[in-house]
Design an enzyme around this catalytic site. Sequence first.
Site, PDB file in Angstrom:
ATOM      1  N   TRP A 279      -1.155  -4.561   4.050  1.00 18.66           N
ATOM      2  CA  TRP A 279       0.208  -5.378   4.771  1.00 18.66           C
ATOM      3  C   TRP A 279       1.341  -4.705   4.793  1.00 18.66           C
ATOM      4  CZ3 TRP A 279       4.528  -7.372   2.767  1.00 18.66           C
ATOM      5  CH2 TRP A 279       5.134  -8.363   3.663  1.00 18.66           C
ATOM      6  N   HIS A 280       1.627  -4.076   3.804  1.00 22.53           N
ATOM      7  CA  HIS A 280       3.104  -3.392   3.771  1.00 22.53           C
ATOM      8  C   HIS A 280       3.050  -2.427   4.774  1.00 22.53           C
ATOM      9  CE1 HIS A 280       3.267  -5.490  -0.191  1.00 22.53           C
ATOM     10  NE2 HIS A 280       4.673  -5.083  -0.113  1.00 22.53           N
ATOM     11  N   GLY A 281       2.128  -1.553   5.092  1.00 25.70           N
ATOM     12  CA  GLY A 281       2.301  -0.503   6.110  1.00 25.70           C
ATOM     13  C   GLY A 281       0.895  -0.162   6.710  1.00 25.70           C
TER      14      GLY A 281
END
Length: 474
Positions: free
Chosen positions: A333-335
């Site tokens: 989700w972060h990248g």
Amino acid sequence: MLFNSPQFVLLVLVTALLYYARPLAKFQVSILTLSSFVFYAYGQPLLLILLVVSALINGLASYRVLSEEGLKERRRWATIGVVVNLSVLAFFKYNRLLADTLYADLSAIDGVGHLLLTIPLPIGISFYTFQGISLVVDVFRDERGKDKEVAIEDLGLKAHLKRTLFFISFFPQLVAGPIVKAHDFFPQIQRKHFTHIDWGKVSRALIVGYFLKMVVADNMQHQTFWITYPFFKLYSSLELCVLLFGYSMQIFADFAGYSLIAIGIAAFFGYTLPDNFNFPYISQSFSEFWRRWHISLSTWLKTYLYVPLGGNRQGSRRTYFNLMMTMFLGGLWHGAAWSYAVWGTWHGVALALERPALKSRFYTSTHLVMVTLRVTLVFTFVTMAWLLFKLPEFSHVLSYCEALVSNGSRSTRLQVVFTVAVYSLPVLGYHLFYLLGRRGLRWPPGTEAALYGALIFAICVNHGDADAFIYFQF
């Protein structure tokens, strides 16, 4: 639009004048919504269309869930809402990651495929997509029946769409959170009064938030820049350790600063956002770290992913699988890079390994030495993992680790060590003051006012060059 820009200050002041004007009281939600549109469209006007479409989709799906009587129909509309949200997120955020995985040479992709790869990543899409999912799921779970104080009421389609548009686009937390759950936010949508502002909460959050961002993070960035490839190869092992320590301080100051500013601005307009950081660098276990770091995300992942997967209710093997899957997806989700998935898996492995040992003497001992060892272990592990944030190319992470080992003979520049130490002290002091306060230490009268005055002075005379918040990229 950055929180530490003159344009943002002007936007907040103009919005406040209109928002609290008595003749415009019934338009408060509309005023904040329009201001949110201005805030979001400032850099990329066309992407405002995506934000509005996302809000309308979530509004329509959640309203159908809210208004349908049959469980089958409610589940169908909830499923449609969640799938559409995830599809939009996947299309805009992970199309390039998929292309990188499937094609060795992206230049060979032409036509429509090439056009899709040039679409910019909409800022904040990870955050407002998760909020849309929370709205659809909360309505389906019928939170109304559990607690009347967090009811998402059926006020008609038009009113529901208006409230949803406001909930999704609310500008203090639109770009980087804290992630707000629908059943916590919707009951707050009512008329606000200027005389009801909690000025103590607003001022404390804004002063500390702007200090962490403008003085600590924005100054530290000039040092941690050298972590990037290939510059780190020129630094000694000690300098590389110090720079990585500095980046750990920077990313906390940057993101915690943003969250505090968001909380302060929201409180100025009468809305309560959840706390996002609770002094995470004093954590004595990895599970405690995730109860203190990016709290709104870890809570969201637990509520809407870990628990639905089965949580810890289906045996130890399934518990470990659920834990690892949650952290893997949380990392991704972060990248849009596999390094973020590795980062999430790194934390998932740590959580899984410590789980059976939490009742051991190492974790239960209250001796100062043991406490210090636990805090050091968690902080070191977490700090090493931040390399995957700073260096999304996994090969660069390996090169950095190699340089840590092989550059011991290089000379160390004391200026680097000194500068990182100076801008790390406020973060360390921030955690230390909390620990002392928790132990019952009481400061002399006037100490708090003097401290906040010193922070304001530092913001005015020693702020760094304005830079985008690290979590804007997510």
